[in-house]
Design a protein around this motif. Structure first.
Motif, PDB file in Angstrom:
ATOM      1  N   VAL A 199      51.682  39.871  35.506  1.00  0.00           N
ATOM      2  CA  VAL A 199      51.653  38.711  36.393  1.00  0.00           C
ATOM      3  C   VAL A 199      50.484  37.808  36.020  1.00  0.00           C
ATOM      4  CG1 VAL A 199      51.111  37.985  38.751  1.00  0.00           C
ATOM      5  CG2 VAL A 199      52.841  39.738  38.357  1.00  0.00           C
ATOM      6  N   LEU A 200      49.338  38.416  35.823  1.00  0.00           N
ATOM      7  CA  LEU A 200      48.171  37.619  35.440  1.00  0.00           C
ATOM      8  C   LEU A 200      48.398  36.947  34.091  1.00  0.00           C
ATOM      9  CD1 LEU A 200      45.121  39.799  36.559  1.00  0.00           C
ATOM     10  CD2 LEU A 200      46.206  37.886  37.733  1.00  0.00           C
ATOM     11  N   ASP A 201      48.999  37.679  33.176  1.00  0.00           N
ATOM     12  CA  ASP A 201      49.260  37.107  31.857  1.00  0.00           C
ATOM     13  C   ASP A 201      50.119  35.850  31.943  1.00  0.00           C
ATOM     14  OD1 ASP A 201      47.758  38.859  30.416  1.00  0.00           O
ATOM     15  OD2 ASP A 201      49.408  40.206  29.904  1.00  0.00           O
ATOM     16  N   LYS A 258      50.308  33.817  34.476  1.00  0.00           N
ATOM     17  CA  LYS A 258      49.490  32.735  35.016  1.00  0.00           C
ATOM     18  C   LYS A 258      48.503  32.234  33.974  1.00  0.00           C
ATOM     19  CE  LYS A 258      51.322  32.793  39.063  1.00  0.00           C
ATOM     20  NZ  LYS A 258      52.272  31.714  39.371  1.00  0.00           N
ATOM     21  N   ILE A 259      47.956  33.171  33.221  1.00  0.00           N
ATOM     22  CA  ILE A 259      46.996  32.778  32.189  1.00  0.00           C
ATOM     23  C   ILE A 259      47.678  31.880  31.160  1.00  0.00           C
ATOM     24  CG2 ILE A 259      45.641  33.625  30.228  1.00  0.00           C
ATOM     25  CD1 ILE A 259      44.982  36.116  32.025  1.00  0.00           C
ATOM     26  N   ALA A 260      48.874  32.270  30.786  1.00  0.00           N
ATOM     27  CA  ALA A 260      49.607  31.474  29.799  1.00  0.00           C
ATOM     28  C   ALA A 260      49.863  30.076  30.356  1.00  0.00           C
ATOM     29  CB  ALA A 260      50.926  32.155  29.457  1.00  0.00           C
ATOM     30  N   TYR A 261      50.268  30.034  31.627  1.00  0.00           N
ATOM     31  CA  TYR A 261      50.570  28.759  32.249  1.00  0.00           C
ATOM     32  C   TYR A 261      49.345  27.847  32.271  1.00  0.00           C
ATOM     33  CZ  TYR A 261      52.010  25.368  35.749  1.00  0.00           C
ATOM     34  OH  TYR A 261      52.307  24.202  36.414  1.00  0.00           O
ATOM     35  N   TYR A 262      48.237  28.363  32.733  1.00  0.00           N
ATOM     36  CA  TYR A 262      47.047  27.525  32.851  1.00  0.00           C
ATOM     37  C   TYR A 262      46.355  27.283  31.522  1.00  0.00           C
ATOM     38  CZ  TYR A 262      47.673  27.619  37.829  1.00  0.00           C
ATOM     39  OH  TYR A 262      48.196  27.451  39.073  1.00  0.00           O
ATOM     40  N   SER A 263      46.591  28.166  30.574  1.00  0.00           N
ATOM     41  CA  SER A 263      46.024  27.926  29.242  1.00  0.00           C
ATOM     42  C   SER A 263      46.693  26.699  28.644  1.00  0.00           C
ATOM     43  CB  SER A 263      46.267  29.128  28.324  1.00  0.00           C
ATOM     44  OG  SER A 263      45.510  30.230  28.765  1.00  0.00           O
ATOM     45  N   ALA A 264      47.981  26.524  28.962  1.00  0.00           N
ATOM     46  CA  ALA A 264      48.725  25.395  28.428  1.00  0.00           C
ATOM     47  C   ALA A 264      48.360  24.093  29.133  1.00  0.00           C
ATOM     48  CB  ALA A 264      50.226  25.654  28.574  1.00  0.00           C
ATOM     49  N   THR A 265      48.167  24.162  30.445  1.00  0.00           N
ATOM     50  CA  THR A 265      47.995  22.927  31.207  1.00  0.00           C
ATOM     51  C   THR A 265      46.557  22.496  31.442  1.00  0.00           C
ATOM     52  OG1 THR A 265      48.065  24.105  33.296  1.00  0.00           O
ATOM     53  CG2 THR A 265      50.164  23.309  32.435  1.00  0.00           C
ATOM     54  N   ASP A 266      45.654  23.447  31.462  1.00  0.00           N
ATOM     55  CA  ASP A 266      44.255  23.071  31.745  1.00  0.00           C
ATOM     56  C   ASP A 266      43.640  22.328  30.566  1.00  0.00           C
ATOM     57  OD1 ASP A 266      44.341  24.016  34.251  1.00  0.00           O
ATOM     58  OD2 ASP A 266      42.912  25.642  33.972  1.00  0.00           O
ATOM     59  N   HIS A 310      39.772  39.145  35.845  1.00  0.00           N
ATOM     60  CA  HIS A 310      40.493  40.137  36.642  1.00  0.00           C
ATOM     61  C   HIS A 310      41.448  40.960  35.784  1.00  0.00           C
ATOM     62  CE1 HIS A 310      38.884  39.548  40.548  1.00  0.00           C
ATOM     63  NE2 HIS A 310      38.915  38.251  40.384  1.00  0.00           N
ATOM     64  N   ARG A 311      41.985  40.302  34.776  1.00  0.00           N
ATOM     65  CA  ARG A 311      42.857  41.034  33.877  1.00  0.00           C
ATOM     66  C   ARG A 311      42.085  42.178  33.211  1.00  0.00           C
ATOM     67  NH1 ARG A 311      44.936  42.055  28.958  1.00  0.00           N
ATOM     68  NH2 ARG A 311      47.162  41.697  28.636  1.00  0.00           N
ATOM     69  N   SER A 312      40.885  41.909  32.770  1.00  0.00           N
ATOM     70  CA  SER A 312      40.174  42.988  32.085  1.00  0.00           C
ATOM     71  C   SER A 312      39.693  44.049  33.067  1.00  0.00           C
ATOM     72  CB  SER A 312      39.040  42.468  31.204  1.00  0.00           C
ATOM     73  OG  SER A 312      38.429  41.356  31.759  1.00  0.00           O
ATOM     74  N   GLU A 313      39.395  43.626  34.275  1.00  0.00           N
ATOM     75  CA  GLU A 313      39.075  44.603  35.318  1.00  0.00           C
ATOM     76  C   GLU A 313      40.250  45.568  35.514  1.00  0.00           C
ATOM     77  OE1 GLU A 313      36.598  45.548  36.947  1.00  0.00           O
ATOM     78  OE2 GLU A 313      37.555  46.759  38.528  1.00  0.00           O
ATOM     79  N   LEU A 314      41.436  45.017  35.554  1.00  0.00           N
ATOM     80  CA  LEU A 314      42.617  45.865  35.733  1.00  0.00           C
ATOM     81  C   LEU A 314      42.818  46.782  34.531  1.00  0.00           C
ATOM     82  CD1 LEU A 314      45.300  43.606  37.439  1.00  0.00           C
ATOM     83  CD2 LEU A 314      43.697  45.219  38.463  1.00  0.00           C
ATOM     84  N   GLN A 315      42.523  46.277  33.370  1.00  0.00           N
ATOM     85  CA  GLN A 315      42.673  47.122  32.183  1.00  0.00           C
ATOM     86  C   GLN A 315      41.679  48.268  32.195  1.00  0.00           C
ATOM     87  OE1 GLN A 315      42.686  44.463  28.760  1.00  0.00           O
ATOM     88  NE2 GLN A 315      44.840  45.025  28.450  1.00  0.00           N
ATOM     89  N   ARG A 316      40.489  47.971  32.684  1.00  0.00           N
ATOM     90  CA  ARG A 316      39.474  49.008  32.807  1.00  0.00           C
ATOM     91  C   ARG A 316      39.983  50.115  33.723  1.00  0.00           C
ATOM     92  NH1 ARG A 316      35.037  50.271  35.355  1.00  0.00           N
ATOM     93  NH2 ARG A 316      35.574  48.938  37.111  1.00  0.00           N
ATOM     94  N   ARG A 317      40.580  49.688  34.831  1.00  0.00           N
ATOM     95  CA  ARG A 317      41.121  50.658  35.771  1.00  0.00           C
ATOM     96  C   ARG A 317      42.247  51.458  35.191  1.00  0.00           C
ATOM     97  NH1 ARG A 317      41.247  47.049  40.920  1.00  0.00           N
ATOM     98  NH2 ARG A 317      39.523  47.998  41.977  1.00  0.00           N
ATOM     99  N   ALA A 318      43.109  50.779  34.460  1.00  0.00           N
ATOM    100  CA  ALA A 318      44.233  51.485  33.836  1.00  0.00           C
ATOM    101  C   ALA A 318      43.677  52.551  32.903  1.00  0.00           C
ATOM    102  CB  ALA A 318      45.120  50.504  33.080  1.00  0.00           C
ATOM    103  N   ALA A 319      42.611  52.206  32.208  1.00  0.00           N
ATOM    104  CA  ALA A 319      42.008  53.167  31.286  1.00  0.00           C
ATOM    105  C   ALA A 319      41.436  54.362  32.044  1.00  0.00           C
ATOM    106  CB  ALA A 319      40.912  52.484  30.464  1.00  0.00           C
ATOM    107  N   GLN A 320      40.801  54.088  33.196  1.00  0.00           N
ATOM    108  CA  GLN A 320      40.264  55.185  34.002  1.00  0.00           C
ATOM    109  C   GLN A 320      41.384  56.108  34.451  1.00  0.00           C
ATOM    110  OE1 GLN A 320      38.203  52.948  37.085  1.00  0.00           O
ATOM    111  NE2 GLN A 320      36.228  53.620  36.280  1.00  0.00           N
ATOM    112  N   ILE A 321      42.492  55.517  34.814  1.00  0.00           N
ATOM    113  CA  ILE A 321      43.619  56.328  35.247  1.00  0.00           C
ATOM    114  C   ILE A 321      44.137  57.158  34.081  1.00  0.00           C
ATOM    115  CG2 ILE A 321      45.999  56.247  36.066  1.00  0.00           C
ATOM    116  CD1 ILE A 321      45.215  53.940  37.859  1.00  0.00           C
ATOM    117  N   GLU A 322      44.202  56.568  32.906  1.00  0.00           N
ATOM    118  CA  GLU A 322      44.654  57.322  31.739  1.00  0.00           C
ATOM    119  C   GLU A 322      43.740  58.514  31.487  1.00  0.00           C
ATOM    120  OE1 GLU A 322      47.480  57.203  30.240  1.00  0.00           O
ATOM    121  OE2 GLU A 322      48.013  55.534  31.561  1.00  0.00           O
TER     122      GLU A 322
END
Lengths: 119, 119
Positions: A107-109, A111-119, B90-102
Motif C-alpha cells: 500500500v505504501l509503495d 502511494k510512494i509511486a504516486y507521489y514520486s510521480a506527481t511531487d 514508514h515503509r522501512s519501519e515496516l520492513q524492520r518489523r517484518a525482519a524481526q518477525i522473520e
DNA sequence: GCTTGACCTGGAGCGCGCTCCAGGTGGCAG
DNA sequence: CTGCCACCTGGAGCGCGCTCCAGGTCAAGC
C-alpha cells in the motif's frame, strides 16, 4: 568463564531496562534469577540467553501471557502439554502478521509511486 | 450506484466496530463523514475505501498518531511536507518489523525442530 | 401518537506493557 | 565509621487503543 552479571550489565547486554528485567521476572518470563547473599540479582549466561529469546519474540509482537506460557512450557522439561502445537500456532500467527505487514508495504509503495510521480 | 452506507454497514464492510469508526473519525484518521439532515453518519464509498487503507496500515502496527499524519498529508492535496519521505520512512519501519518477525519465526522453527525430535 | 431500534454525544473505564517512585538495604572506597 | 551508589521492594502512574455507558435524538412501522 561463565559470567554472572549484575543487573546493570544484564540490562546493557539485553537492551532492556532494569525495570523491564524485573517486570519480566515477576511475570514469569524469566526463571527466578540467582541472588547474592545480600539479595542482589546475578544474571547467568543462561539467563541472558533466555532473555534474548524472550526479547526477540516480544519484539515480534508476542504478548506477555504468551511468553509466560512459552517459558513455562519449555522450562518444565517434561509432561508439558502440546509444545509443538503451541509453537506451531504461534508460528502461523507470526506469519499472518508478516503477511499483513507485506500488504501494508505494498500500500505504501503504491502511494510512494504516486507521489514520486506527481511531487 | 455510489453507495452511502449507514454506520452498521460501514462497520460490517470494514471489519471495525461502530465505536472504532467514531474513534478514528474523532482522531482524524478519517475525514469528517457526511451526515443526514438528522445528524446521522453516511459513509461514502470513498470513506469506506479510505478506512480500508487505514485499517490495513493499522493492522501492520502503525500507530494512531502516524495514521493521523498520513491522513492529513495525503488529504491536503498540496503544500504537504515531504510526503514521499514520510511514506518511505514508514515503509522501512515496516520492513524492520517484518525482519524481526522473520527472526522470531526462525527461533520458533528451531524450537519446533527440537521438540519434534524429542517429544 | 407511540414504540422501537439504530444512531448520536461526551466522557469514563479497561487491558497491556511497561515506567517511575519512595523508602530502604548491601557493600565498597576512603 | 561515613559516604555513596547500585540495587532492592511494592505499588502507583502512564500512554495507547480502543470499548463501554448514560442519556438523548431521529425516523420508520403500527
Amino acid at each position: 568463564m561463565t559470567a554472572s552479571l549484575p543487573p546493570a550489565q544484564a540490562a546493557e547486554r539485553t537492551g532492556l531496562t532494569l525495570d523491564t528485567l524485573r517486570y519480566y521476572e515477576r511475570e514469569g518470563l524469566i526463571g527466578p534469577v540467582d541472588r547474592t547473599s545480600g539479595g542482589k540479582r546475578r544474571y547467568s549466561d543462561d539467563d541472558v540467553f533466555w532473555i534474548g529469546l524472550i526479547s526477540c519474540l516480544r519484539d515480534a509482537g508476542l504478548g506477555i501471557a504468551d511468553l509466560r506460557q512459552f517459558t513455562s512450557m519449555l522450562r518444565e522439561g517434561d509432561a508439558a502439554g502440546d509444545r509443538v502445537g503451541f509453537l506451531t500456532r504461534h508460528r502461523s500467527e507470526l506469519q499472518r502478521r508478516a503477511a499483513q505487514i507485506e500488504t501494508a508495504i505494498s500500500v505504501l509503495d503504491e502511494k510512494i509511486a504516486y507521489y514520486s510521480a506527481t511531487d
